[in-house]
Design a protein around this motif. Sequence first.
Motif, PDB file in Angstrom:
ATOM      1  N   VAL A 285       9.840  11.403  23.959  1.00 20.82           N
ATOM      2  CA  VAL A 285       8.541  11.072  23.380  1.00 20.82           C
ATOM      3  C   VAL A 285       8.610   9.659  22.811  1.00 20.82           C
ATOM      4  N   LEU A 286       7.576   8.850  23.090  1.00 19.14           N
ATOM      5  CA  LEU A 286       7.555   7.482  22.559  1.00 19.14           C
ATOM      6  C   LEU A 286       6.697   7.436  21.295  1.00 19.14           C
TER       7      LEU A 286
ATOM      8  N   ASN B 263       7.174  -0.234  30.819  1.00 21.52           N
ATOM      9  CA  ASN B 263       6.965   0.431  32.111  1.00 21.52           C
ATOM     10  C   ASN B 263       8.043   1.487  32.386  1.00 21.52           C
ATOM     11  N   ARG B 264       9.318   1.158  32.107  1.00 21.66           N
ATOM     12  CA  ARG B 264      10.391   2.141  32.374  1.00 21.66           C
ATOM     13  C   ARG B 264      10.311   3.295  31.390  1.00 21.66           C
ATOM     14  N   LEU B 265      10.033   2.978  30.101  1.00 20.18           N
ATOM     15  CA  LEU B 265      10.043   4.043  29.094  1.00 20.18           C
ATOM     16  C   LEU B 265       8.860   4.997  29.228  1.00 20.18           C
TER      17      LEU B 265
ATOM     18  N   THR C  72      16.743   3.711  18.949  1.00 22.86           N
ATOM     19  CA  THR C  72      16.053   2.797  18.041  1.00 22.86           C
ATOM     20  C   THR C  72      16.700   1.423  18.000  1.00 22.86           C
ATOM     21  N   TYR C  73      16.070   0.523  17.245  1.00 21.48           N
ATOM     22  CA  TYR C  73      16.591  -0.837  17.088  1.00 21.48           C
ATOM     23  C   TYR C  73      17.761  -0.826  16.108  1.00 21.48           C
TER      24      TYR C  73
ATOM     25  N   ALA D  80      11.899   7.626  21.115  1.00 23.01           N
ATOM     26  CA  ALA D  80      12.178   6.196  21.289  1.00 23.01           C
ATOM     27  C   ALA D  80      10.951   5.410  20.841  1.00 23.01           C
ATOM     28  N   PRO D  81      11.145   4.138  20.444  1.00 23.06           N
ATOM     29  CA  PRO D  81       9.984   3.329  20.043  1.00 23.06           C
ATOM     30  C   PRO D  81       9.200   2.856  21.268  1.00 23.06           C
ATOM     31  N   LEU D  82       7.893   2.668  21.094  1.00 18.87           N
ATOM     32  CA  LEU D  82       7.062   2.146  22.185  1.00 18.87           C
ATOM     33  C   LEU D  82       7.206   0.622  22.213  1.00 18.87           C
ATOM     34  N   PRO D  83       7.708   0.042  23.338  1.00 15.78           N
ATOM     35  CA  PRO D  83       7.866  -1.418  23.377  1.00 15.78           C
ATOM     36  C   PRO D  83       6.509  -2.113  23.412  1.00 15.78           C
TER      37      PRO D  83
END
Length: 349
Positions: A247-248, A336-338, A272-273, A322-325
């Motif tokens: 999930v983003l 696009n990949r995430l 995450t970062y 994961a964070p949304l880029p």
Amino acid sequence: MQTQIITISENEEKLESLLYFSAEVIKNGGLVVFPTETVYGLGADATNASAAKRIYSAKGRPQDNPLIIHLSDPRDAEKYAFTSETYYKLYKAFMPGPLTVIMKSKDTVPKETRGGLDTVAVRCPENKIARTLIKLSGVPIAAPSANLSGSPSPTTARHVIDDMMGRVDVIIDGGKCDFGLESTIVKIEDDESLTLLRPGKITLDMLLSVVEDVKVADAVTSALKEGEKPLSPGMKYRHYAPKSPLVLLHGDAASAVEYIKREGYSNIGVITYNEDVEFFKSSLAGCKVLAFGNRNDEITQANNLFEILRDADRENFDMIYAPLPRKEGVGLALYNRLIRAAAHTIINL
Ligand code: TXA
Ligand code: MG
């Protein structure tokens, strides 16, 4: 099938003699995995229909999903495609490099290589091992990413060995790929405008600095609609999918922690970062944190993403977050990949 592993450094002086055997394998219709500056490729003679078919079966890939043909000299595109002024503009600006260009195909490319389409995708990689191998083989090399269909593209020889051992003749271990996400793909349309089909290291802004009219295909940032025909066959397949749901989360770390706590899963992974690692570790007891680079360092994030998705696969998480880029620059490639790995599940916090 017996797979031979050959370890070669890109800086080696005698690349030609080290690659002689692998080039013979290609000439004889065999399969050779080789490094490129983007991801590892699973290569075979692009002009040999039965060699191309072997790629599909080694990868477990549907036969209607066309292959990119790799050239050692971008000017060789003349032999396989109807080139134009726009192609030469792209050549001058970005080749050799992580850019793939789709044009009308000539008959010199078998239908099997291009998945039955009347177009062909060409790319000249920058990696010296890749380029020397193509040159020595004397033929263009058709190569998809060297992963099993559905898993993340391989960025190290370890990933390739996990997926391809016993399925190919040779694996060339050339170390970690420089960029780590697949090439940017553009199509040259009949009116000489470009359509961006897959974002990568060559960004939209870079393309716009060379060609005035560049459209971004809708499928780059959103899901295909029910019954919609994809501009690229690859768009319709689920890609880069980790085994656990992903999930983003669109928002700051504090809101992400609140959301994750409310969801209540126990065995979770958080991508995450670097700056937020300690915060997640101290706020969510027992969660596994996977750091993928500093917040503003998208090049490093790109370099680590597929490795992290493979690591996550081994953990059997109940849920991965994961964070949304952002959608600018190289961020668009990560986005696009995430979104595809997450099957388009985005939560606005
Ligand atoms: O960086 C890369 O491009 C790597 C390395 C090995 O060069 N290759 C790669 O290939 O990513 P692959 O097959 O995994 O992805 C190529 C994508 C697929 O989604 C395919 O559908 C699309 O390109 N494609 C290839 N030929 C096409 C064509 N003629 N028209 C539309 N899409 C095409
Ligand atoms: Mg692929």
